[in-house]
Design a protein around this motif. Sequence first.
Motif, short mmCIF file in Angstrom:
data_model
loop_
_atom_site.label_atom_id
_atom_site.label_comp_id
_atom_site.label_asym_id
_atom_site.label_seq_id
_atom_site.Cartn_x
_atom_site.Cartn_y
_atom_site.Cartn_z
N LEU A 111 0.83 -1.20 0.00
CA LEU A 111 0.00 0.00 0.00
C LEU A 111 0.87 1.25 0.00
N ASP A 112 0.54 2.21 -0.85
CA ASP A 112 1.28 3.46 -0.96
C ASP A 112 1.44 4.12 0.41
N PRO A 113 2.63 4.68 0.73
CA PRO A 113 2.84 5.31 2.04
C PRO A 113 1.83 6.42 2.36
N ALA A 114 1.40 7.17 1.34
CA ALA A 114 0.40 8.21 1.59
C ALA A 114 -0.92 7.60 2.04
N ALA A 115 -1.29 6.47 1.46
CA ALA A 115 -2.52 5.79 1.87
C ALA A 115 -2.36 5.20 3.27
N GLN A 116 -1.17 4.69 3.57
CA GLN A 116 -0.90 4.19 4.92
C GLN A 116 -1.09 5.30 5.95
N PHE A 151 -3.92 5.15 8.74
CA PHE A 151 -3.40 4.74 10.04
C PHE A 151 -2.52 5.79 10.72
N ARG A 152 -1.35 6.06 10.17
CA ARG A 152 -0.36 6.85 10.91
C ARG A 152 -0.80 8.28 11.21
N TYR A 154 -13.81 -1.74 10.31
CA TYR A 154 -13.73 -1.52 8.87
C TYR A 154 -14.41 -0.20 8.50
N PHE A 155 -15.55 0.06 9.12
CA PHE A 155 -16.31 1.28 8.83
C PHE A 155 -15.48 2.52 9.13
N ILE A 156 -14.77 2.50 10.24
CA ILE A 156 -13.91 3.64 10.60
C ILE A 156 -12.81 3.82 9.57
N ILE A 157 -12.20 2.74 9.14
CA ILE A 157 -11.16 2.82 8.10
C ILE A 157 -11.77 3.34 6.79
N TRP A 189 -7.64 17.39 17.18
CA TRP A 189 -6.86 16.23 17.63
C TRP A 189 -6.30 16.44 19.03
N PHE A 190 -6.40 15.42 19.85
CA PHE A 190 -5.62 15.36 21.08
C PHE A 190 -4.22 14.86 20.68
N PRO A 191 -3.21 15.09 21.52
CA PRO A 191 -1.88 14.55 21.19
C PRO A 191 -1.95 13.03 21.01
N ARG A 192 -1.13 12.54 20.11
CA ARG A 192 -1.09 11.09 19.84
C ARG A 192 -0.65 10.35 21.09
N SER A 193 -1.40 9.35 21.48
CA SER A 193 -1.03 8.52 22.63
C SER A 193 -0.01 7.47 22.18
N PRO A 194 0.80 6.96 23.12
CA PRO A 194 1.81 5.97 22.75
C PRO A 194 1.18 4.67 22.26
#
Length: 196
Positions: free
Chosen positions: A5-10, A14-15, A132-135, A180-185
């Motif tokens: 999967l293309d990094p932009a799509a990743q 997700f990220r 899946y719906f969230i994705i 956004w809240f800060p990203r949690s670990p």
Amino acid sequence: MSLVLDPAAQDLLFREARTANTFTDEPVTDEQVQAIYDLVKYGPTSMNQSPLRVTLVRSPEARERLVQHMAEGNQPKTASAPLVAILSADNEFHEELPELFPHFPQAKDLFFGERSAREGSAALNATLQAAYFIIGIRAAGLAAGPMTGFDAAGVQKEFLDDDHTPLIVVNIGKPGPDAWFPRSPRLAYEDVVTTV
């Protein structure tokens, strides 16, 4: 080995994706929701049960009824999101199995004749479909704000029936200011994966 999967799509899925807490007033269209569903319906469930049901809350009257059942901290988010989806498990999903699982039509009665068996399986598989719906929401370029902080019995009584169990309420839209809240670990690979 790298991902196909293309990094932009990743990043999109997700990220860089996070739970949104504020939204713009840009509407979410029925066409967008249809496109989301048409993508995520292909996600696997056990025996293709597909027990997820989606109730879209659009009207101001319905929104007001839903907000009163949300936890206090979730009320402003739900009140202001352009679209809210109540994701529930259909405990009578087995009625669709002869069509959805045609190579084993007797599964309907063999495995799911008892309500208790259906409820457990529906909750597990509908929760999987909710992910899946969230994705899918993210794939549509929208932000999702999934929440479990609500009065489930109240939401069920207000919007569903005894055959549908509410699982998650999801605010949907374009992210607003300070969304956004800060990203949690996250846990490290070695803390999660064990090879035996």
